[in-house]
Motif scaffolding. Structure first.
Motif, PDB file in Angstrom:
ATOM      1  N   TYR A  65      79.154  96.478 108.497  1.00 28.42           N
ATOM      2  CA  TYR A  65      79.330  95.469 107.448  1.00 28.42           C
ATOM      3  C   TYR A  65      78.045  95.272 106.640  1.00 28.42           C
ATOM      4  CZ  TYR A  65      84.120  93.969 108.284  1.00 28.42           C
ATOM      5  OH  TYR A  65      85.495  93.928 108.356  1.00 28.42           O
ATOM      6  N   ARG A  66      76.898  95.351 107.314  1.00 28.72           N
ATOM      7  CA  ARG A  66      75.628  95.236 106.569  1.00 28.72           C
ATOM      8  C   ARG A  66      75.455  96.409 105.610  1.00 28.72           C
ATOM      9  NH1 ARG A  66      73.217  92.897 111.293  1.00 28.72           N
ATOM     10  NH2 ARG A  66      72.383  94.905 111.896  1.00 28.72           N
ATOM     11  N   ILE A 114      78.083  89.343 112.452  1.00 29.93           N
ATOM     12  CA  ILE A 114      76.656  89.511 112.156  1.00 29.93           C
ATOM     13  C   ILE A 114      75.817  88.490 112.929  1.00 29.93           C
ATOM     14  CG2 ILE A 114      74.977  89.267 110.250  1.00 29.93           C
ATOM     15  CD1 ILE A 114      77.266  90.746 108.604  1.00 29.93           C
ATOM     16  N   ALA A 160      77.691  95.916 102.666  1.00 32.19           N
ATOM     17  CA  ALA A 160      77.150  94.877 101.773  1.00 32.19           C
ATOM     18  C   ALA A 160      76.058  95.445 100.876  1.00 32.19           C
ATOM     19  CB  ALA A 160      76.609  93.707 102.589  1.00 32.19           C
ATOM     20  N   GLY A 211      74.604  91.028 116.178  1.00 25.81           N
ATOM     21  CA  GLY A 211      74.070  91.704 114.998  1.00 25.81           C
ATOM     22  C   GLY A 211      73.780  93.183 115.181  1.00 25.81           C
ATOM     23  N   SER A 263      78.295  87.122 104.765  1.00 25.83           N
ATOM     24  CA  SER A 263      77.140  86.874 105.637  1.00 25.83           C
ATOM     25  C   SER A 263      76.069  87.950 105.465  1.00 25.83           C
ATOM     26  CB  SER A 263      77.603  86.823 107.099  1.00 25.83           C
ATOM     27  OG  SER A 263      76.504  86.649 107.961  1.00 25.83           O
ATOM     28  N   ALA A 264      76.517  89.200 105.348  1.00 25.57           N
ATOM     29  CA  ALA A 264      75.569  90.307 105.181  1.00 25.57           C
ATOM     30  C   ALA A 264      74.843  90.210 103.836  1.00 25.57           C
ATOM     31  CB  ALA A 264      76.296  91.639 105.292  1.00 25.57           C
ATOM     32  N   ASN A 318      82.282  88.624 106.733  1.00 26.58           N
ATOM     33  CA  ASN A 318      81.167  89.466 107.182  1.00 26.58           C
ATOM     34  C   ASN A 318      80.379  90.050 106.024  1.00 26.58           C
ATOM     35  OD1 ASN A 318      81.040  89.528 110.180  1.00 26.58           O
ATOM     36  ND2 ASN A 318      83.191  90.039 109.934  1.00 26.58           N
ATOM     37  N   ALA A 360      78.846  95.062 113.087  1.00 31.21           N
ATOM     38  CA  ALA A 360      77.871  94.303 112.294  1.00 31.21           C
ATOM     39  C   ALA A 360      77.025  95.235 111.432  1.00 31.21           C
ATOM     40  CB  ALA A 360      76.971  93.479 113.223  1.00 31.21           C
TER      41      ALA A 360
END
Length: 268
Positions: A250-251, A238, A254, A242, A30-31, A27, A247
Motif C-alpha cells: 500500500y505504501r 500501516i 501511494a 507496518g 494513511s500511506a 490504507n 502495508a
C-alpha cells in the motif's frame, strides 16, 4: 515527498462488494499521510468501515456526513483527526447515512451537496488529497461522490468475474461526465487480493492491464491476513503492522499515486 498544493479529489468506487474498496481507501490515505500529504477521508458508506479503520468515533449521535448532506452542516464541524497520523483526517459516517439515499431524493441540488460542502471546507482547510469511500451501489451517495471528485480510483480483485460490473461503472462515470461533472475521469486502478501462485490471478492482472494500460498501478496488493485483521483493531494495516507485505504494498501504491500528475483529460 513534495506536494503541489493543488487538492486531488479521488472517489474510491466499485459496485462489486468485497474487492478491498474501503481497505484500499484507508490504507492509501494513511500511506499518503505518511509521505507528508494532508489527507481527508470522507466516509460515504453507511457501514462506517472507513471511520472504524481510521480510529474515528462514529456512534449514532456523532456529527457525520449525514448532517452535511441533509442539514447542510459545514464539513469543518464534523471532520475529526485520525489518531493514526497528524496529517490524516476523517469525515465519519454513521448509521443515519443509510436513510440519506431516500431523504436526498426530495432535496434541492441533491447531486451537488457534497461538492459544495467540500469546496467551502477547502477554502480554509488546505488538503493535498481528499479520498471519498463510496457504498458499493450507484445511488445518490455515490453520485454525490462522483460529482465532488475529479478522479475515480477503482480497486479490482484479482479473481474470476473481476471485470464484471466494471463496464457498468464506466458507463456511470460517462453519464456523470456528461450531465454533472465533465472533469471526472478514471485515473487509477489498483489490483487487490493478488495471489501470485495462481494462474487465474495473473490472467486477470494481464487482462486488466491490457484494457487499461495507463490507469493500472504497477504495484499489486497481495492477499494478506494482516490487511484483513487490522480494521478489527481500529487501525489501517500501516499502523497495525507496518512491515507486513500488505502495508509495504500500500505504501508503494501511494507513492505511485502521489507521483502521477493528475491529468484533467477525460478517459474515452
Amino acid at each position: 515527498m513534495k506536494f503541489t498544493g493543488d487538492t486531488r479529489v479521488l472517489t474510491v468506487s466499485n459496485q462489486k462488494g468485497g474487492v478491498g474498496k474501503t481497505t484500499s481507501a484507508v490504507n492509501i490515505a494513511s500511506a499518503l499521510a505518511g509521505l507528508g500529504a494532508k489527507v481527508l477521508v470522507i466516509d460515504l458508506d453507511p457501514q462506517g468501515n472507513a471511520s472504524t479503520a481510521l480510529g474515528v468515533p462514529h456512534s449514532a449521535d456523532t456529527p457525520s456526513v449525514y448532517d452535511v448532506l441533509i442539514d447542510e452542516f459545514p464539513l469543518a464541524e464534523i471532520v475529526q483527526p485520525s489518531p493514526e497520523d497528524p496529517n490524516l483526517f476523517c469525515a465519519p459516517s454513521t448509521i443515519h447515512l443509510a436513510g440519506a439515499e431516500i431523504e436526498l431524493v426530495a432535496q434541492v441540488a441533491r447531486e451537488h451537496r457534497l461538492r459544495r460542502a467540500l469546496q467551502d471546507y477547502l477554502v480554509d482547510n488546505a488538503m493535498d488529497f481528499v479520498i471519498i469511500d463510496c457504498p458499493p451501489s450507484l445511488g445518490l451517495l455515490t453520485i454525490n461522490a462522483f460529482t465532488a471528485a475529479s478522479e475515480v480510483f477503482i480497486p479490482i480483485q484479482c479473481e474470476y468475474y473481476a471485470l464484471e460490473g466494471l463496464s457498468q461503472l464506466l458507463g456511470s462515470i460517462q453519464m456523470i461526465q456528461k450531465h454533472l461533472n465533465p472533469a471526472l475521469h478514471l485515473s487509477t486502478i489498483l489490483l487487490t487480493m493478488f495471489d501470485g501462485r495462481t494462474r487465474l490471478a495473473q490472467q486477470v492482472a494481464e487482462e486488466v492491464r491490457t484494457h487499461f494500460p495507463d490507469q493500472v498501478l504497477e504495484t499489486v496488493i497481495p492477499r494478506s491476513v494482516r490487511v484483513s485483521e487490522a480494521p478489527s483493531f481500529g487501525q489501517t494495516v500501516i499502523a497495525y503492522d507496518g512491515q507486513s507485505a500488505g502495508a509495504i504494498a500500500y505504501r508503494e501504491a501511494a507513492v505511485e499515486i502521489a507521483s502521477r500528475i493528475a491529468t484533467q483529460s477525460k478517459e474515452k
